[in-house]
Design a protein around this motif. Structure first.
Motif, short mmCIF file in Angstrom:
data_model
loop_
_atom_site.label_atom_id
_atom_site.label_comp_id
_atom_site.label_asym_id
_atom_site.label_seq_id
_atom_site.Cartn_x
_atom_site.Cartn_y
_atom_site.Cartn_z
N UNK A 418 0.81 -1.22 0.00
CA UNK A 418 0.00 0.00 0.00
C UNK A 418 0.84 1.27 0.00
N UNK A 419 2.07 1.19 0.48
CA UNK A 419 2.92 2.39 0.55
C UNK A 419 3.55 2.74 -0.78
N UNK A 420 3.62 1.77 -1.68
CA UNK A 420 4.26 1.99 -2.97
C UNK A 420 3.25 2.43 -4.03
N UNK A 421 3.73 3.10 -5.06
CA UNK A 421 2.88 3.48 -6.19
C UNK A 421 2.53 2.25 -7.00
N UNK A 422 1.57 2.43 -7.91
CA UNK A 422 1.20 1.33 -8.80
C UNK A 422 2.41 0.87 -9.61
N UNK A 423 3.15 1.83 -10.18
CA UNK A 423 4.33 1.49 -10.99
C UNK A 423 5.39 0.79 -10.16
N UNK A 424 5.60 1.25 -8.92
CA UNK A 424 6.61 0.63 -8.06
C UNK A 424 6.21 -0.78 -7.66
N UNK A 425 4.91 -1.03 -7.49
CA UNK A 425 4.45 -2.38 -7.18
C UNK A 425 4.74 -3.33 -8.33
N UNK A 426 4.52 -2.87 -9.56
CA UNK A 426 4.81 -3.71 -10.72
C UNK A 426 6.31 -3.94 -10.84
N UNK A 427 7.10 -2.87 -10.64
CA UNK A 427 8.56 -2.98 -10.74
C UNK A 427 9.12 -3.96 -9.71
N UNK A 428 8.49 -4.02 -8.54
CA UNK A 428 8.94 -4.91 -7.47
C UNK A 428 8.82 -6.37 -7.89
N UNK A 429 7.80 -6.70 -8.69
CA UNK A 429 7.58 -8.07 -9.15
C UNK A 429 8.18 -8.33 -10.53
N UNK A 430 8.73 -7.28 -11.14
CA UNK A 430 9.30 -7.42 -12.49
C UNK A 430 10.69 -6.81 -12.53
N UNK A 431 11.63 -7.37 -11.76
CA UNK A 431 12.99 -6.80 -11.76
C UNK A 431 13.63 -6.92 -13.13
N UNK A 432 14.36 -5.89 -13.49
CA UNK A 432 15.05 -5.90 -14.77
C UNK A 432 14.27 -5.30 -15.91
N UNK A 433 12.98 -5.00 -15.69
CA UNK A 433 12.15 -4.39 -16.73
C UNK A 433 12.28 -2.87 -16.63
N UNK A 434 12.45 -2.21 -17.76
CA UNK A 434 12.66 -0.77 -17.75
C UNK A 434 11.40 -0.02 -17.30
N UNK A 453 1.51 6.72 -10.70
CA UNK A 453 2.24 7.13 -9.51
C UNK A 453 1.37 7.15 -8.25
N UNK A 454 0.09 6.83 -8.39
CA UNK A 454 -0.83 6.86 -7.25
C UNK A 454 -0.49 5.72 -6.29
N UNK A 455 -0.38 6.03 -4.96
CA UNK A 455 -0.10 4.97 -3.99
C UNK A 455 -1.20 3.91 -3.98
N UNK A 456 -0.83 2.65 -3.87
CA UNK A 456 -1.80 1.56 -3.91
C UNK A 456 -2.83 1.69 -2.80
N UNK A 457 -2.43 2.23 -1.66
CA UNK A 457 -3.34 2.34 -0.52
C UNK A 457 -4.46 3.34 -0.74
#
Length: 553
Positions: A418-434, A453-457
């Motif tokens: 919930x603290x991370x943005x939508x993009x950051x949540x995807x990046x967390x599960x997709x390492x190495x993707x630009x 950039x909206x926080x998931x929470x």
């Protein structure tokens, strides 16, 4: 106790306003009047349906305005937490009256017992009849709640409300987590409601067919439609067709006004050049030429102003027409790396017995891009089986093996931080993707620009589901086996369509546990498994027949 024939049964909101603590406005001056009958309250996720019910139930206080309830009110919230230790009669709120009746029957005629019973001498018979009408006829009043399934406890809570004989009954997504049998019982209860005002928030199409009117909550106001869900969809389709014609006419008008403005500007420019040329040929005095120039400029300015005003008005009409068009955009994403060859083994179960549920032995082999539906009664162990397949739970015996990358989307959507943005949540599960690739893919999941950039929470229910779905489907390595647990719970119809379109782009194997048969059919299921003591191969028609027979029995 409320009288079921009270003629004053009603719900009225006057200039109702409500804001969240962060200042976000949910309603601003909402006025609403509901008389006797059954009302289905619908709207997009995040439109404020549950908030409105909580305001009506007195669970929230409005910022301004008032709520008036005519008669007694009962409210079934969306997320029910029921203590498992009490007896059924205690959960129904009739334990004291039962005890008083027992005391009187044994000869104890103290006044306090008669005061407790009041006029409700048949309370036990009414309770058993109400339980029976909801498919709980085999539930004994002295039984503990902890021995009931999750779906049975929802129906038990509804039975407790019905025993109150309320004038106004509010139900918030009552079919969530209910199997088809329990859903049918609840639908029948709504169908037989004749006691006053019933307002039900739901996305369940079968349930919404049973109401007398549909109230759509959109942009902070309510629009009424006569009839149930099918009549609402038909009226909406007619509205949208008319709105489309209006928008096309408005766009044509804007183009016409633009052309006329451009033609006017060309004519004015030609006239000015002509006048300037004639003045030079006539050798007109400077003062005369200047006056003629000012007059021409004023005339040209008025003409341009008239056409610019007409263009602005045409643009306003176009914007108004565009606002009437519903933007239920679909998810269109490319997922080529999820593809699985037809002959490849994806999942294998041998003599599997999970720790919980009814499954005593399970054998299953899934090959290639098969789409498998897992159906069964509440408590049969669908979620337990899925969590066993992920390795989260150890089985009692047997084995489960997966041979391709696996991703699991649980009911509670806890794949998101919930603290991370939508993009950051995807990046967390997709390492190495630009970052650019992630954002371009998120745009296809309808998170464009700053919305990524909206926080998931801070996301609404439907947005949160889309974000969780994006994080799951865009993960690396690309999932070639995707498992979903009751994915349509709490989703409005637009979000269900978006999920269906996203699954249409997925090329791997699917295993979906769900009670929502229309959704499963739209997802292109190729195999149906009924979870009982064994995993039984079946068809959609047989599933309907089996569960309908259980509901009828």
């Amino acid at each position: 106790m409320a009288n079921p024939t009270t003629p004053t049964a009603s719900v009225t909101c006057s200039a109702l306003s409500y804001q969240w603590p962060d200042g976000t406005s949910v309603f601003d001056g909402l006025s609403l009047s509901v008389g006797r009958g059954r009302v289905g309250l619908v709207g997009a996720n995040g439109s404020g349906k549950s908030t409105l019910l909580r305001l009506l139930a007195g669970r929230l206080r409005p910022s301004q305005g008032s709520v008036t309830i005519g008669g007694g009110l009962a409210y079934l919230p969306q997320n029910i937490t029921l203590d498992t230790t009490p007896r059924v009669d205690q959960a129904l709120g009739i334990a004291e009256r039962r005890a008083a009746l027992r005391a009187i029957e044994t000869g104890d005629v103290r006044e306090e017992h008669f005061e407790t019973v009041g006029d409700d001498w048949d309370v036990e018979e009414r309770a058993l009849a109400t339980l029976g009408s909801l498919g709980l006829g085999d539930v004994e009043l002295d039984r503990t709640v902890g021995r009931m399934s999750g779906g049975e406890t929802v129906l038990l809570c509804l039975a407790a409300l019905l025993l109150e004989r309320p004038d106004v009954l509010l139900l918030d997504e009552p079919t969530n987590n209910l199997d088809l049998v329990a859903r049918r019982r609840l639908c029948e209860a709504v169908d037989s409601w004749r006691s006053g005002v019933l307002i039900v928030v739901s996305h369940d199409r079968d349930l919404l067919e049973r109401v007398d009117r549909i109230a759509e909550l959109r942009s902070g106001s309510v629009t009424w439609y006569g009839g149930g869900w099918s009549a609402y969809e038909e009226a909406l389709a007619i509205q949208q067709e008319a709105a489309g014609r209006t928008l096309r006419a408005a766009e044509a008008d804007v183009r016409r006004q633009k052309r006329e403005l451009e033609e006017t500007q060309i004519k004015v420019a030609r006239r000015q050049r002509h006048n300037k040329k004639m003045d030079a040929q006539r050798r007109a005095p400077r003062i005369v030429a200047g006056e003629r120039k000012r007059s021409a400029q004023e005339s040209a300015g008025k003409l341009r102003g008239l056409h610019e005003e007409r263009l602005d008005e045409a643009r306003e009409r176009r914007e108004e027409a565009a606002d009437a068009i519903r933007d239920d955009a679909e998810i269109r994403v490319s997922l080529p790396h999820t593809a699985v060859p037809a002959g490849r083994t994806v999942l294998s179960l041998r003599e599997l017995r999970p720790r919980f549920g009814r499954l005593l032995r399970g054998d299953l082999h899934v090959h290639g891009p098969e789409r498998v539906a897992l159906v069964g009664r509440n408590g049969s162990g669908k979620t337990t089986l899925l969590r066993t397949l992920t390795g989260e739970l150890e089985p009692l015996s047997g084995e489960a093996r997966t041979f391709v990358p696996l991703r699991f989307l649980p009911q509670r959507l806890d794949v998101l931080d919930d603290e991370l943005s939508v993009a950051a949540n995807v990046a967390r599960l997709a390492p190495g993707i630009t970052d650019n690739h992630i954002r371009s893919q998120l745009a296809r999941f309808l998170f464009k620009g700053a919305r990524a950039e909206q926080p998931a929470g801070t996301l609404s229910g439907g947005e949160r589901f889309r974000a969780a779905l994006a994080a799951t489907m865009l993960a690396t390595p690309a999932p070639q086996l995707l498992m979903l647990d009751e994915p349509t719970n709490n989703l409005d119809t637009a979000s269900v369509r978006q999920l269906t379109s996203a699954l249409g782009s997925y090329q791997g194997a699917l295993l979906i546990a769900s009670h929502d048969l229309p959704f499963l059919e739209s997802a292109g299921i190729t195999r149906w498994l009924l979870l009982a003591e064994e995993l039984q191969e079946t068809t959609a028609e047989e599933v309907r027949d089996l569960l309908e027979a259980a509901a009828a029995g």
